[in-house]
Write a protein that holds these residues in place. Structure first.
Motif, PDB file in Angstrom:
ATOM      1  N   TRP A 224       0.842  -1.190   0.000  1.00 58.40           N
ATOM      2  CA  TRP A 224       0.000   0.000   0.000  1.00 58.40           C
ATOM      3  C   TRP A 224       0.881   1.246   0.000  1.00 58.40           C
ATOM      4  CZ3 TRP A 224      -5.122  -1.094  -0.313  1.00 58.40           C
ATOM      5  CH2 TRP A 224      -5.557  -2.328   0.171  1.00 58.40           C
ATOM      6  N   LYS A 225       0.388   2.322  -0.588  1.00 59.95           N
ATOM      7  CA  LYS A 225       1.085   3.597  -0.446  1.00 59.95           C
ATOM      8  C   LYS A 225       0.962   4.087   0.986  1.00 59.95           C
ATOM      9  CE  LYS A 225       1.595   8.224  -2.377  1.00 59.95           C
ATOM     10  NZ  LYS A 225       1.233   9.142  -3.481  1.00 59.95           N
ATOM     11  N   LYS A 226      -0.241   3.943   1.567  1.00 60.65           N
ATOM     12  CA  LYS A 226      -0.460   4.267   2.967  1.00 60.65           C
ATOM     13  C   LYS A 226      -1.734   3.568   3.418  1.00 60.65           C
ATOM     14  CE  LYS A 226      -0.899   8.067   6.284  1.00 60.65           C
ATOM     15  NZ  LYS A 226      -0.905   9.534   6.474  1.00 60.65           N
ATOM     16  N   ILE A 227      -1.659   2.903   4.569  1.00 61.58           N
ATOM     17  CA  ILE A 227      -2.853   2.289   5.128  1.00 61.58           C
ATOM     18  C   ILE A 227      -2.739   2.333   6.644  1.00 61.58           C
ATOM     19  CG2 ILE A 227      -1.985  -0.088   5.154  1.00 61.58           C
ATOM     20  CD1 ILE A 227      -4.866  -0.916   4.216  1.00 61.58           C
ATOM     21  N   MET A 228      -3.857   2.551   7.317  1.00 61.50           N
ATOM     22  CA  MET A 228      -3.850   2.668   8.766  1.00 61.50           C
ATOM     23  C   MET A 228      -5.257   2.469   9.300  1.00 61.50           C
ATOM     24  SD  MET A 228      -3.505   6.833   8.938  1.00 61.50           S
ATOM     25  CE  MET A 228      -3.408   6.911  10.715  1.00 61.50           C
ATOM     26  N   ILE A 229      -5.340   2.079  10.572  1.00 60.45           N
ATOM     27  CA  ILE A 229      -6.629   2.075  11.257  1.00 60.45           C
ATOM     28  C   ILE A 229      -6.848   3.498  11.770  1.00 60.45           C
ATOM     29  CG2 ILE A 229      -7.965   1.211  13.216  1.00 60.45           C
ATOM     30  CD1 ILE A 229      -6.568  -1.433  12.955  1.00 60.45           C
ATOM     31  N   ARG A 230      -7.781   4.202  11.154  1.00 58.24           N
ATOM     32  CA  ARG A 230      -8.028   5.596  11.531  1.00 58.24           C
ATOM     33  C   ARG A 230      -8.860   5.673  12.815  1.00 58.24           C
ATOM     34  NH1 ARG A 230      -8.008  10.271   8.560  1.00 58.24           N
ATOM     35  NH2 ARG A 230      -6.019   9.466   7.811  1.00 58.24           N
ATOM     36  N   HIS A 231      -9.718   4.682  13.027  1.00 63.46           N
ATOM     37  CA  HIS A 231     -10.585   4.698  14.217  1.00 63.46           C
ATOM     38  C   HIS A 231     -10.993   3.266  14.519  1.00 63.46           C
ATOM     39  CE1 HIS A 231     -13.502   6.115  17.124  1.00 63.46           C
ATOM     40  NE2 HIS A 231     -14.512   5.584  16.459  1.00 63.46           N
ATOM     41  N   ARG A 232     -11.163   2.961  15.799  1.00 69.87           N
ATOM     42  CA  ARG A 232     -11.639   1.630  16.161  1.00 69.87           C
ATOM     43  C   ARG A 232     -12.577   1.725  17.352  1.00 69.87           C
ATOM     44  NH1 ARG A 232      -7.303  -2.480  17.211  1.00 69.87           N
ATOM     45  NH2 ARG A 232      -9.019  -3.694  18.084  1.00 69.87           N
ATOM     46  N   GLU A 233     -13.500   0.787  17.414  1.00 75.31           N
ATOM     47  CA  GLU A 233     -14.446   0.708  18.511  1.00 75.31           C
ATOM     48  C   GLU A 233     -14.373  -0.706  19.075  1.00 75.31           C
ATOM     49  OE1 GLU A 233     -18.349   2.454  17.083  1.00 75.31           O
ATOM     50  OE2 GLU A 233     -17.099   2.689  15.294  1.00 75.31           O
ATOM     51  N   ASP A 234     -14.097  -0.831  20.378  1.00 73.15           N
ATOM     52  CA  ASP A 234     -14.026  -2.119  21.054  1.00 73.15           C
ATOM     53  C   ASP A 234     -15.079  -2.135  22.147  1.00 73.15           C
ATOM     54  OD1 ASP A 234     -11.713  -3.234  19.664  1.00 73.15           O
ATOM     55  OD2 ASP A 234     -10.561  -1.673  20.669  1.00 73.15           O
ATOM     56  N   LEU A 235     -15.980  -3.100  22.081  1.00 74.61           N
ATOM     57  CA  LEU A 235     -17.108  -3.170  22.998  1.00 74.61           C
ATOM     58  C   LEU A 235     -17.128  -4.524  23.695  1.00 74.61           C
ATOM     59  CD1 LEU A 235     -19.725  -1.706  20.511  1.00 74.61           C
ATOM     60  CD2 LEU A 235     -18.604  -0.467  22.354  1.00 74.61           C
ATOM     61  N   PRO A 236     -17.277  -4.554  25.036  1.00 75.16           N
ATOM     62  CA  PRO A 236     -17.326  -5.842  25.752  1.00 75.16           C
ATOM     63  C   PRO A 236     -18.618  -6.581  25.449  1.00 75.16           C
ATOM     64  CG  PRO A 236     -17.792  -4.042  27.257  1.00 75.16           C
ATOM     65  CD  PRO A 236     -17.388  -3.405  25.948  1.00 75.16           C
ATOM     66  N   LEU A 237     -18.555  -7.880  25.561  1.00 74.14           N
ATOM     67  CA  LEU A 237     -19.732  -8.722  25.324  1.00 74.14           C
ATOM     68  C   LEU A 237     -20.135  -9.434  26.605  1.00 74.14           C
ATOM     69  CD1 LEU A 237     -18.861 -10.387  21.897  1.00 74.14           C
ATOM     70  CD2 LEU A 237     -20.481  -8.540  22.319  1.00 74.14           C
ATOM     71  N   GLY A 238     -21.248  -9.012  27.166  1.00 74.09           N
ATOM     72  CA  GLY A 238     -21.907  -9.757  28.226  1.00 74.09           C
ATOM     73  C   GLY A 238     -21.101 -10.074  29.458  1.00 74.09           C
ATOM     74  N   GLY A 239     -20.203  -9.179  29.908  1.00 69.88           N
ATOM     75  CA  GLY A 239     -19.460  -9.424  31.125  1.00 69.88           C
ATOM     76  C   GLY A 239     -20.342  -9.294  32.352  1.00 69.88           C
ATOM     77  N   PRO A 240     -19.789  -9.603  33.535  1.00 68.31           N
ATOM     78  CA  PRO A 240     -20.575  -9.499  34.773  1.00 68.31           C
ATOM     79  C   PRO A 240     -21.163  -8.110  34.951  1.00 68.31           C
ATOM     80  CG  PRO A 240     -18.495 -10.624  35.164  1.00 68.31           C
ATOM     81  CD  PRO A 240     -18.431 -10.078  33.765  1.00 68.31           C
ATOM     82  N   GLY A 241     -22.443  -8.048  35.190  1.00 69.20           N
ATOM     83  CA  GLY A 241     -23.112  -6.766  35.406  1.00 69.20           C
ATOM     84  C   GLY A 241     -23.436  -6.023  34.138  1.00 69.20           C
ATOM     85  N   ALA A 242     -23.058  -6.550  32.984  1.00 65.19           N
ATOM     86  CA  ALA A 242     -23.321  -5.858  31.713  1.00 65.19           C
ATOM     87  C   ALA A 242     -24.518  -6.487  31.027  1.00 65.19           C
ATOM     88  CB  ALA A 242     -22.097  -5.967  30.790  1.00 65.19           C
ATOM     89  N   GLU A 243     -25.102  -5.759  30.141  1.00 65.14           N
ATOM     90  CA  GLU A 243     -26.193  -6.331  29.355  1.00 65.14           C
ATOM     91  C   GLU A 243     -25.642  -7.473  28.503  1.00 65.14           C
ATOM     92  OE1 GLU A 243     -28.182  -3.458  27.017  1.00 65.14           O
ATOM     93  OE2 GLU A 243     -28.548  -2.091  28.683  1.00 65.14           O
ATOM     94  N   GLN A 244     -26.456  -8.506  28.339  1.00 65.55           N
ATOM     95  CA  GLN A 244     -26.005  -9.669  27.584  1.00 65.55           C
ATOM     96  C   GLN A 244     -26.060  -9.357  26.088  1.00 65.55           C
ATOM     97  OE1 GLN A 244     -24.697 -12.521  28.996  1.00 65.55           O
ATOM     98  NE2 GLN A 244     -24.705 -11.163  30.769  1.00 65.55           N
TER      99      GLN A 244
END
Length: 298
Positions: A224-244
């Motif tokens: 590639w001439k240039k490639i990058m992750i410009r933005h990312r979103e990481d979300l937990p899945l169903g941990g203790p006390g979290a919505e499933q």
């Protein structure tokens, strides 16, 4: 944390790694310009937003896979702007492990770091974890063996699986082979999202974090001439006390497609950004437009 605090933490960790691994055969900064820009930003000689180029480096270590054998393992790290508030982009490579073993190792490493290093620098803990746990992943035999996957190491009780959405920027996406690979890999890994060819190019993939990381590890090594992750979103899945929540409930896209928005220009390689904004807005992702292009969409 502020942008300056993030940058200070990143620079401090790079300097620590340089001291701990002084040999180029152990520690290699692949983009010296990005580190220089980061240093200028921390020193105050650069004003405005943090530098867009992000530091990327490689650490090479020996990993015990048996009492009588050591193998080479390479860990690749790239800092997103918000690190260490979010995890770095990581890839683990070892020719003595199969692709499935490497994917499992990287998935378990990410789970370990989410459980113990959120908000703290984590490169050294990641290196130590791989050296200590690598034997578990080689226990099933050589690459390509049909043995079952190794049992995962014990995970921190607070660690949960995660859903990720990666927004990838490329200077351009023209090549038909690359476009085909993006479509095939996303479907193979069960990811949803879209790819916008042209100049600039944009790719969004979403799904289980390990699958997103595997997709990125394949894409970024292409030319590639240039490639990058410009933005990312990481979300937990169903941990203790979290919505499933499930991965499917968090998806913004129903499948993966190549999206074209009224191609124009002498080579037909520019897209209508107004149509792109409308496409993102319909899926609740219009905030990404400003992140990519620095302007409000309409």
């Amino acid at each position: 944390m502020s942008h300056l605090e993030w940058a200070e933490s990143q620079l401090a960790e790079i300097e620590v790694m340089s001291s701990m691994f002084p040999s180029p055969s152990e520690f290699e900064i692949t983009d010296q310009l990005a580190v220089a820009e980061l240093r200028d930003y921390v020193a105050g000689s650069a004003t405005g937003a943090p530098p867009p180029s992000r530091p990327h480096f490689i650490i090479k270590q020996k990993m015990d896979i048996s009492s009588a054998k050591e193998v080479d393992v390479t860990l690749s790290f790239r800092y997103p702007c918000e690190y260490p508030s979010i995890l770095p982009e990581m890839a683990v490579r070892c020719v003595d492990l199969s692709r499935a073993q490497q994917v499992q190792l990287q998935s378990d490493l990410s789970a370990f770091l989410r459980g113990c290093c959120r908000g703290e620098v984590c490169v050294l803990p990641a290196v130590e974890w791989v050296k200590e746990n690598g034997r578990r992943y080689a226990a099933t035999g050589p690459p390509g063996s049909s043995a079952a996957s190794p049992p995962p190491p014990e995970k921190d009780p607070g660690a949960v699986d995660a859903f990720s959405r990666l927004w990838i920027y490329s200077h351009h996406i023209y090549n038909k082979t690359k476009r085909k690979s993006i479509l095939e890999w996303s479907r193979e890994l069960g990811l949803s999202g879209f790819s916008m060819p042209g100049k600039p190019g944009m790719v969004c993939v979403e799904g289980p974090q390990a699958a997103c990381e595997e997709f990125w590890s394949r894409v970024k090594v292409l030319t590639w001439k240039k490639i990058m992750i410009r933005h990312r979103e990481d979300l937990p899945l169903g941990g203790p006390g979290a919505e499933q929540q499930t991965a499917d409930s968090l998806r913004k896209f129903s499948g993966f497609e190549e999206a074209l928005f009224d191609p124009h220009g002498s080579r037909g390689n520019h897209m209508d950004l107004g149509q792109l904004f409308h496409f993102l807005d319909q899926r609740g992702c219009c905030h990404v437009f400003r992140i990519f292009f620095g302007i409000e969409g309409r």
